[in-house]
Design a protein around this motif. Structure first.
Motif, PDB file in Angstrom:
ATOM      1  N   PRO A   2       4.407  -3.586   9.960  1.00 21.09           N
ATOM      2  CA  PRO A   2       3.757  -5.216  10.361  1.00 21.09           C
ATOM      3  C   PRO A   2       4.874  -5.994   9.763  1.00 21.09           C
ATOM      4  N   ASP A  27      -0.280  -2.134   6.865  1.00 19.58           N
ATOM      5  CA  ASP A  27      -1.171  -2.371   7.701  1.00 19.58           C
ATOM      6  C   ASP A  27      -2.589  -2.078   7.207  1.00 19.58           C
ATOM      7  N   GLY A  28      -2.743  -1.516   6.244  1.00 25.71           N
ATOM      8  CA  GLY A  28      -3.759  -1.268   5.608  1.00 25.71           C
ATOM      9  C   GLY A  28      -4.387  -2.496   4.881  1.00 25.71           C
ATOM     10  N   PHE A  66      -4.836  -5.150   6.586  1.00 22.20           N
ATOM     11  CA  PHE A  66      -5.521  -5.936   7.343  1.00 22.20           C
ATOM     12  C   PHE A  66      -6.318  -5.070   8.392  1.00 22.20           C
ATOM     13  N   GLU A  67      -6.053  -3.992   8.447  1.00 24.17           N
ATOM     14  CA  GLU A  67      -6.784  -3.068   9.465  1.00 24.17           C
ATOM     15  C   GLU A  67      -8.194  -2.582   9.001  1.00 24.17           C
ATOM     16  N   ASN A  71     -12.597  -3.409   9.943  1.00 21.27           N
ATOM     17  CA  ASN A  71     -13.515  -4.308  10.663  1.00 21.27           C
ATOM     18  C   ASN A  71     -13.842  -5.721  10.219  1.00 21.27           C
ATOM     19  N   MET A 110     -11.070  -5.953  14.615  1.00 16.54           N
ATOM     20  CA  MET A 110     -10.265  -5.942  13.719  1.00 16.54           C
ATOM     21  C   MET A 110      -9.733  -7.122  12.976  1.00 16.54           C
ATOM     22  N   SER A 156      -6.776  -9.257  11.875  1.00 17.63           N
ATOM     23  CA  SER A 156      -5.170  -9.559  12.004  1.00 17.63           C
ATOM     24  C   SER A 156      -4.509 -10.155  11.057  1.00 17.63           C
ATOM     25  N   ASN A 164     -15.556  -4.609   4.762  1.00  9.55           N
ATOM     26  CA  ASN A 164     -15.449  -3.291   4.963  1.00  9.55           C
ATOM     27  C   ASN A 164     -16.821  -2.643   4.398  1.00  9.55           C
ATOM     28  N   ASP A 176      -7.548   2.341   4.754  1.00 11.55           N
ATOM     29  CA  ASP A 176      -6.044   2.899   4.398  1.00 11.55           C
ATOM     30  C   ASP A 176      -5.563   2.235   3.065  1.00 11.55           C
TER      31      ASP A 176
END
Length: 308
Positions: free
Chosen positions: A203, A252-253, A255-256, A258, A264, A266, A292, A299
């Protein structure tokens, strides 16, 4: 003299004979029942003895499992402490740093670092190995140690593109149990304010401008994950940083997860949050966790903040 012609006497003799036969048969049946009872009793006692032996074996196996689990837990804790031990100390001098790493399991695949290459060049890097567990942590630690020691052939550590190419040549996934990793690698030149960077499947990093000009996404196009394909070349890009600018290097963990309405989160949303409410890693982590469900994030959460 006995009168055998008397019907009553004859009937009585017949009755006594039948009763004797019945008694004899009952005795035989009772003896058989007694024998069957004795056999069942022996079988029951044998089953009880076997059951006790099985219980003893199960108790021994449970103790062995508990001992093995305790040993594995201790080894995982030792491994986790080692992973954190190789992370760099936070810096107060420019460029100042802050960071947060929260693995989603006992051992994750994220790691990062920074160090002075020479008096004028400062290296910054964060990588994310696919998967979790011991294998991912081992590869992550190995790569970090290679970068810290500048132990790559054919790489100029002041040139991010050559570093990523050398990593790709050194860590092909077929020789790493089919594991690959993504990476963001940048070099800040103090004398010029230049920040040169390259990405391999990773990312973008977020450059927050101190002059109120918003943020800039730092990513290079076309760089695939390290180890996924052989004979790859990587491009690098360059930007300039000013005093007060802040760089967020993420995985990526970060911001990935819900967000509202199950959408999701971003990178842009994370950048806007950092601009509005500050880029302190612990605060951003709490903000991400607010979206979350209960329990750990899906992640590893890795965020490295560099303040110029």
């Amino acid at each position: 003299m006995k009168d055998s012609s008397n019907p009553s006497l004859a009937s009585s003799g017949f009755s006594e004979s039948g009763e004797a036969a019945d008694v004899a048969q009952l005795r035989i049946d009772f003896a058989q029942l007694q024998a069957e009872y004795d056999d069942l009793k022996l079988l029951y006692e044998a089953m009880i003895e076997h059951g006790e032996a099985v219980e003893d074996q199960l108790a021994e196996q449970n103790l062995l499992l508990e001992s093995t689990q305790a040993r594995l837990d201790a080894e995982l804790n030792d491994a986790g402490r080692y992973v954190f031990s190789i992370l760099p100390d936070k810096r107060a001098a420019s460029p100042a740093t802050d960071w947060l790493l929260v693995p989603s399991t006992e051992l994750g695949g994220d790691s990062f670092g920074y160090h002075w290459i020479d008096d004028d060049h400062f290296a910054i890097y964060l990588l994310d190995v696919c998967g979790h567990g011991v294998g991912a942590a081992l590869l992550s630690v190995t790569v970090i140690n290679v970068l810290r020691a500048s132990a790559l052939s054919n790489a100029d550590f002041r040139d991010p593109s050559t570093v990523l190419k050398a990593l790709n040549d050194t860590f092909p996934m077929e020789k790493q149990n089919n594991m690959f990793f993504t990476i963001w690698y940048g070099v800040y030149q103090k004398s010029t304010g230049e920040l040169r960077f390259a990405t391999g499947g990773h990312p973008p990093s977020i450059l927050l401008r101190a002059d109120g000009a918003g943020h800039e996404m730092l990513i290079t196009v076309g760089g695939v994950a390290i180890g996924a394909l052989s004979e790859m070349d990587y491009d690098s890009s360059v930007t300039h940083v000013a005093p007060g600018d802040r760089l967020l290097v993420i995985s990526d963990g970060t911001f990935e997860v819900n967000g509202p309405g199950d959408a999701m989160l971003s990178v842009d949303a994370l950048a806007e949050q950092a601009e509005t409410h500050g880029s302190r890693p612990q605060d951003i982590h709490e903000w991400v966790r607010s979206f979350n469900a209960a329990g750990p994030l899906p992640d590893d959460f890795s965020l490295l903040e560099i303040r110029f």
